[in-house]
Design a protein around this motif. Structure first.
Motif, mmCIF file in Angstrom:
data_model
loop_
_atom_site.group_PDB
_atom_site.id
_atom_site.type_symbol
_atom_site.label_atom_id
_atom_site.label_comp_id
_atom_site.label_asym_id
_atom_site.label_seq_id
_atom_site.Cartn_x
_atom_site.Cartn_y
_atom_site.Cartn_z
ATOM 1 N N TYR A 143 0.849 -1.175 0.000
ATOM 2 C CA TYR A 143 0.000 0.000 0.000
ATOM 3 C C TYR A 143 0.889 1.230 0.000
ATOM 4 C CZ TYR A 143 -3.574 3.376 1.329
ATOM 5 O OH TYR A 143 -4.424 4.448 1.349
ATOM 6 N N SER B 39 1.407 4.959 0.951
ATOM 7 C CA SER B 39 0.908 5.970 1.878
ATOM 8 C C SER B 39 1.382 7.337 1.432
ATOM 9 C CB SER B 39 1.423 5.672 3.294
ATOM 10 O OG SER B 39 1.086 6.729 4.153
ATOM 11 N N HIS C 99 4.088 0.317 1.937
ATOM 12 C CA HIS C 99 4.062 -0.639 3.043
ATOM 13 C C HIS C 99 3.792 -2.026 2.478
ATOM 14 C CE1 HIS C 99 4.002 2.528 6.110
ATOM 15 N NE2 HIS C 99 3.234 3.183 5.264
ATOM 16 N N ARG D 130 1.189 -5.199 5.012
ATOM 17 C CA ARG D 130 0.234 -4.549 5.910
ATOM 18 C C ARG D 130 -0.992 -5.442 6.043
ATOM 19 N NH1 ARG D 130 -0.572 1.810 5.909
ATOM 20 N NH2 ARG D 130 -1.449 1.962 7.978
ATOM 21 N N LYS D 131 -1.436 -5.679 7.268
ATOM 22 C CA LYS D 131 -2.576 -6.556 7.525
ATOM 23 C C LYS D 131 -3.793 -5.731 7.900
ATOM 24 C CE LYS D 131 0.338 -10.315 9.035
ATOM 25 N NZ LYS D 131 0.733 -11.188 10.138
ATOM 26 N N VAL D 132 -4.911 -5.982 7.208
ATOM 27 C CA VAL D 132 -6.161 -5.284 7.485
ATOM 28 C C VAL D 132 -7.325 -6.258 7.385
ATOM 29 C CG1 VAL D 132 -5.279 -3.071 6.618
ATOM 30 C CG2 VAL D 132 -6.571 -4.556 5.095
ATOM 31 N N ASP E 72 -7.019 -1.744 10.774
ATOM 32 C CA ASP E 72 -5.599 -1.794 10.426
ATOM 33 C C ASP E 72 -4.833 -2.349 11.623
ATOM 34 O OD1 ASP E 72 -3.074 -1.323 9.331
ATOM 35 O OD2 ASP E 72 -3.057 0.775 9.963
ATOM 36 N N TYR E 73 -4.175 -3.475 11.439
ATOM 37 C CA TYR E 73 -3.448 -4.100 12.543
ATOM 38 C C TYR E 73 -2.213 -3.292 12.947
ATOM 39 C CZ TYR E 73 -6.362 -8.213 12.538
ATOM 40 O OH TYR E 73 -7.431 -9.055 12.663
ATOM 41 N N ARG E 74 -1.622 -2.567 12.013
ATOM 42 C CA ARG E 74 -0.424 -1.779 12.324
ATOM 43 C C ARG E 74 -0.750 -0.671 13.329
ATOM 44 N NH1 ARG E 74 2.903 2.515 9.252
ATOM 45 N NH2 ARG E 74 0.815 3.168 8.746
ATOM 46 N N SER E 75 -1.841 0.057 13.097
ATOM 47 C CA SER E 75 -2.212 1.153 13.996
ATOM 48 C C SER E 75 -3.185 0.710 15.085
ATOM 49 C CB SER E 75 -2.858 2.293 13.198
ATOM 50 O OG SER E 75 -4.120 1.885 12.695
ATOM 51 N N ARG F 108 -4.566 -13.105 4.349
ATOM 52 C CA ARG F 108 -3.635 -13.287 5.461
ATOM 53 C C ARG F 108 -3.320 -14.761 5.656
ATOM 54 N NH1 ARG F 108 -5.941 -11.990 10.617
ATOM 55 N NH2 ARG F 108 -7.614 -11.117 9.431
#
Length: 179
Positions: free
Chosen positions: A1, A3, A10, A13-15, A33-36, A53
């Motif tokens: 993704y 940004s 990124h 990135r896992k969502v 969003d797993y990152r944030s 995933r």
């Protein structure tokens, strides 16, 4: 993704996607969003590759919260309210925010002007214009950009932003004075 805010890509990135919506001319994916650890909007035009995933899960190993309503999520967003009068809005956009405007059309009337009398020669800023009904939504949109966006016109919108900024400053001065 990709940004636009950090001008980075990124990978991995896992969502968990919760819904898709069209805002202006942009398709957005609302997802956890797993990152944030937060709910975020992802512009589909900036997604370069997608894969599950867990390839064995068939993509259904998560649940969308029962209280999440896609329509309500976007209800207070740009274009959501209509006013009686139509305004031509011109915004001066600083260089760090220009990539957002170039990669996402926030309103169907959005125009990006790289050559404009408001810009100095060689400037990496841009003037962005809209025709909008009412000023309420566009005022919230402008405030969301903080100092990266300045209203050039209409003066009624610029005045509203100045008034709001003065009220906010007064409100926070109390906290700063208290230490």
């Amino acid at each position: 993704y990709y940004s636009a805010s950090s001008d980075t890509r990124h990978v991995g990135r896992k969502v968990d996607p919760w819904g898709l919506a069209v805002r202006g001319d942009a398709w957005l994916c609302v997802a956890h969003d797993y990152r944030s650890g937060e709910r975020r909007d992802f512009n589909l035009a900036r997604i370069e590759a997608v894969r599950p995933r867990d390839p064995e899960s068939n993509g259904g190993d998560y649940r969308i919260p029962e209280d999440f309503d896609l329509e309500l999520y976007f209800i207070d967003r740009f274009e959501a309210l209509a006013g009686e009068k139509v305004y031509e809005v011109r915004l001066l956009v600083d260089s760090e925010a220009v990539p957002y405007f170039e990669s996402k059309k926030y309103h169907r009337t959005q125009q990006i002007h790289r050559e404009d009398p408001a810009l100095k020669e060689g400037s990496d800023r841009a003037v962005v214009s809209y025709e909008v009904a009412g000023l309420e939504e566009i005022a919230a949109f402008v405030r969301s950009w903080g100092p990266a966006v300045k209203v050039l016109r209409p003066s009624a919108l610029a005045g509203r932003i100045v008034e709001d900024a003065q009220k906010m400053r007064a409100r926070y001065e109390e906290n700063v004075a208290e230490g």
